[in-house]
Design a protein around this motif. Structure first.
Motif, PDB file in Angstrom:
ATOM      1  N   CYS A   1       0.845  -1.203   0.000  1.00  0.00           N
ATOM      2  CA  CYS A   1       0.000   0.000   0.000  1.00  0.00           C
ATOM      3  C   CYS A   1       0.877   1.249   0.000  1.00  0.00           C
ATOM      4  O   CYS A   1       1.205   1.801   1.058  1.00  0.00           O
ATOM      5  N   PRO A   2       1.288   1.704  -1.175  1.00  0.00           N
ATOM      6  CA  PRO A   2       2.111   2.913  -1.240  1.00  0.00           C
ATOM      7  C   PRO A   2       1.263   4.183  -1.314  1.00  0.00           C
ATOM      8  O   PRO A   2       0.102   4.158  -1.729  1.00  0.00           O
ATOM      9  N   TYR A   3       1.864   5.267  -0.920  1.00  0.00           N
ATOM     10  CA  TYR A   3       1.303   6.606  -1.111  1.00  0.00           C
ATOM     11  C   TYR A   3       1.434   6.935  -2.603  1.00  0.00           C
ATOM     12  O   TYR A   3       1.881   6.089  -3.405  1.00  0.00           O
ATOM     13  N   PHE A   4       1.078   8.122  -3.025  1.00  0.00           N
ATOM     14  CA  PHE A   4       1.169   8.500  -4.431  1.00  0.00           C
ATOM     15  C   PHE A   4       2.614   8.376  -4.924  1.00  0.00           C
ATOM     16  O   PHE A   4       3.546   8.856  -4.273  1.00  0.00           O
ATOM     17  N   ILE A   5       2.775   7.726  -6.082  1.00  0.00           N
ATOM     18  CA  ILE A   5       4.096   7.522  -6.672  1.00  0.00           C
ATOM     19  C   ILE A   5       4.246   8.451  -7.864  1.00  0.00           C
ATOM     20  O   ILE A   5       3.383   8.497  -8.744  1.00  0.00           O
ATOM     21  N   ARG A   6       5.330   9.174  -7.918  1.00  0.00           N
ATOM     22  CA  ARG A   6       5.565  10.076  -9.047  1.00  0.00           C
ATOM     23  C   ARG A   6       6.252   9.330 -10.197  1.00  0.00           C
ATOM     24  O   ARG A   6       6.780   8.245 -10.021  1.00  0.00           O
ATOM     25  N   SER A   7       6.230   9.948 -11.359  1.00  0.00           N
ATOM     26  CA  SER A   7       6.912   9.444 -12.564  1.00  0.00           C
ATOM     27  C   SER A   7       6.386   8.095 -13.033  1.00  0.00           C
ATOM     28  O   SER A   7       7.128   7.309 -13.615  1.00  0.00           O
ATOM     29  N   THR A   8       5.120   7.814 -12.780  1.00  0.00           N
ATOM     30  CA  THR A   8       4.527   6.585 -13.302  1.00  0.00           C
ATOM     31  C   THR A   8       3.388   6.881 -14.265  1.00  0.00           C
ATOM     32  O   THR A   8       2.814   5.959 -14.837  1.00  0.00           O
ATOM     33  N   GLY A   9       3.044   8.154 -14.417  1.00  0.00           N
ATOM     34  CA  GLY A   9       1.980   8.533 -15.336  1.00  0.00           C
ATOM     35  C   GLY A   9       0.600   8.492 -14.718  1.00  0.00           C
ATOM     36  O   GLY A   9      -0.374   8.807 -15.396  1.00  0.00           O
ATOM     37  N   MET A  10       0.494   8.132 -13.431  1.00  0.00           N
ATOM     38  CA  MET A  10      -0.818   8.036 -12.803  1.00  0.00           C
ATOM     39  C   MET A  10      -1.108   9.227 -11.893  1.00  0.00           C
ATOM     40  O   MET A  10      -2.195   9.798 -11.928  1.00  0.00           O
ATOM     41  N   PHE A  11      -0.145   9.597 -11.064  1.00  0.00           N
ATOM     42  CA  PHE A  11      -0.370  10.674 -10.099  1.00  0.00           C
ATOM     43  C   PHE A  11       0.763  11.700 -10.145  1.00  0.00           C
ATOM     44  O   PHE A  11       1.183  12.218  -9.116  1.00  0.00           O
ATOM     45  N   ASP A  12       1.259  11.982 -11.348  1.00  0.00           N
ATOM     46  CA  ASP A  12       2.388  12.906 -11.470  1.00  0.00           C
ATOM     47  C   ASP A  12       2.040  14.330 -11.055  1.00  0.00           C
ATOM     48  O   ASP A  12       2.902  15.081 -10.603  1.00  0.00           O
ATOM     49  N   ASP A  13       0.774  14.742 -11.248  1.00  0.00           N
ATOM     50  CA  ASP A  13       0.402  16.125 -10.959  1.00  0.00           C
ATOM     51  C   ASP A  13      -0.540  16.237  -9.766  1.00  0.00           C
ATOM     52  O   ASP A  13      -1.220  17.243  -9.595  1.00  0.00           O
ATOM     53  N   VAL A  14      -0.589  15.202  -8.918  1.00  0.00           N
ATOM     54  CA  VAL A  14      -1.474  15.236  -7.759  1.00  0.00           C
ATOM     55  C   VAL A  14      -1.117  16.411  -6.853  1.00  0.00           C
ATOM     56  O   VAL A  14       0.062  16.733  -6.665  1.00  0.00           O
ATOM     57  N   ARG A  15      -2.134  17.089  -6.334  1.00  0.00           N
ATOM     58  CA  ARG A  15      -1.896  18.188  -5.398  1.00  0.00           C
ATOM     59  C   ARG A  15      -2.080  17.642  -3.983  1.00  0.00           C
ATOM     60  O   ARG A  15      -3.199  17.405  -3.531  1.00  0.00           O
ATOM     61  N   ALA A  16      -0.953  17.430  -3.301  1.00  0.00           N
ATOM     62  CA  ALA A  16      -0.981  16.878  -1.948  1.00  0.00           C
ATOM     63  C   ALA A  16      -0.082  17.701  -1.042  1.00  0.00           C
ATOM     64  O   ALA A  16       0.889  18.318  -1.500  1.00  0.00           O
ATOM     65  N   SER A  17      -0.408  17.705   0.239  1.00  0.00           N
ATOM     66  CA  SER A  17       0.363  18.464   1.224  1.00  0.00           C
ATOM     67  C   SER A  17       0.926  17.532   2.283  1.00  0.00           C
ATOM     68  O   SER A  17       0.499  16.384   2.424  1.00  0.00           O
ATOM     69  N   TYR A  18       1.920  18.043   3.024  1.00  0.00           N
ATOM     70  CA  TYR A  18       2.495  17.382   4.198  1.00  0.00           C
ATOM     71  C   TYR A  18       3.387  16.184   3.848  1.00  0.00           C
ATOM     72  O   TYR A  18       4.484  16.055   4.370  1.00  0.00           O
ATOM     73  N   ILE A  19       2.901  15.289   2.998  1.00  0.00           N
ATOM     74  CA  ILE A  19       3.659  14.074   2.696  1.00  0.00           C
ATOM     75  C   ILE A  19       4.087  14.125   1.229  1.00  0.00           C
ATOM     76  O   ILE A  19       3.240  14.194   0.334  1.00  0.00           O
ATOM     77  N   PRO A  20       5.384  14.099   0.947  1.00  0.00           N
ATOM     78  CA  PRO A  20       5.846  14.169  -0.448  1.00  0.00           C
ATOM     79  C   PRO A  20       5.516  12.891  -1.210  1.00  0.00           C
ATOM     80  O   PRO A  20       5.450  11.805  -0.629  1.00  0.00           O
TER      81      PRO A  20
END
Length: 341
Positions: free
Chosen positions: A221-240
């Motif tokens: 169960c990972p948090y949002f993963i960057r550079s995979t094309g799924m959540f690259d532009d997600v707007r999230a705070s506190y947790i990178p």
């Protein structure tokens, strides 16, 4: 007598729990390198291996001596993964497989058994996200999400588990998400599928443990993963957002250590526990603050008529998937703890 028997069962249960807790505490202080099993010579199947996290997992598994089989709908992506793994000295084979098609999964599973051998490690990594409000999401996209993110887990497990049971050896990894632990707006279908993937893993584990067949399962169960094309532009705070390399390393380690759950990052386990302690308005306020928008660049509405059937099961690649940065990440030197035994 019934009353005394119940008391005895409760006391016995508590004693067993105490022993298990002590064992887990002892295991916690044992360095992971001493707990990792060898996967040298194992045949590992990675779904969604044509890019992103699946490609990173394929490289790591091959580096550890596993024979890697990659499934994806993206033929070009499969060829690139196979080329990268073989260039790094690993053994890798690729097959185009439509994870929305149960019969295609069974067909390709038979081909693998005949041409390569018996799969002993199954990593259900493929996943897709629509990132749209529930009422704006076309029915076909919801069906696609459920087919790829959870139903394919059923069909791949049914295809490879019988052989694992015969050999009394195997490991099934389900890549879920922290969105399988909490609800997020614009991710109703995605969260539902990941909740289901977690339930699938836990229920299957219960069955397998009852059989005492030495087949392990791990749910990731990972948090949002960057550079995979799924959540690259997600707007999230506190947790990178997470590096895909970090996630890939953690998945392989969890599998080799026979961990049941892998929450990434690990400290979020505490926040998940607090979810059930705080009133819902507090939880909802925190989640809204943590994730303002999971898919800010997605159009607000896409009509079902614009969806191409062949594209239904394609896992999107990031815009810079073939760029120099990603290529360097894919081919970077694996840490010493992840070298071939």
């Amino acid at each position: 007598m019934t009353y005394l028997r119940t008391i005895g069962e409760v006391i016995g249960f508590l004693l067993v729990c105490a022993v298990v807790i002590v064992k887990d505490i002892v295991k916690f202080f044992i360095p992971k390198r001493y707990k990792m099993k060898s996967i040298n010579g194992e045949i590992a199947l990675v779904t969604g291996g044509g890019g992103g996290l699946g490609r990173l997992l394929s490289l790591r598994l091959a580096n550890l001596g596993a024979i890697v089989v990659v499934w994806d709908i993206n033929e070009a992506g499969i060829e690139e993964t196979v080329k990268l793994v073989r260039a790094a000295g690993g053994s890798c084979y690729g097959y185009v497989c439509d994870l929305c098609d149960r019969e295609d999964i069974y067909k390709k599973a038979r081909i693998i058994k005949e041409e390569i051998g018996k799969v002993t490690i199954l990593i259900n990594n493929a996943g897709i996200v629509t990132g749209m409000k529930f009422l704006d999401t076309p029915d076909k996209l919801i069906i696609r999400t459920m087919d790829v993110n959870v139903m394919s887990h059923f069909w791949t497990a049914k295809a490879f588990l019988p052989t694992m049971l015969e050999n009394k050896k195997g490991h099934i990894v389900s890549v879920a998400s922290l969105a399988g632990q909490v609800g997020i707006q614009k991710l109703v279908d995605y969260c539902t599928s990941k909740f289901a993937a977690m339930g699938f893993d836990e229920a299957l584990r219960m069955e397998l443990e009852n059989e005492e067949c030495n087949i392990h399962t791990t749910v990731v169960c990972p948090y949002f993963i960057r550079s995979t094309g799924m959540f690259d532009d997600v707007r999230a705070s506190y947790i990178p957002t997470l590096s895909p390399n970090v996630v890939a390393d953690r998945i392989v380690t969890a599998m080799r250590c026979n961990e049941k759950y892998a929450i990434i990052p690990g400290y979020l386990q505490i926040l998940l526990a607090l979810k059930w302690l705080f009133p819902w308005p507090c939880v909802a306020m925190f989640l809204r603050g943590l994730v303002q928008d999971a898919s800010p660049s997605h159009p607000s509405f896409v009509t079902a008529a614009t969806i191409n059937t062949k594209e239904m099961c394609t896992v999107p690649l990031s815009k810079d998937q073939n760029g120099a940065v990603i290529h360097q990440q894919l081919t970077r030197r694996v840490s010493s703890s992840e070298r071939k035994p």
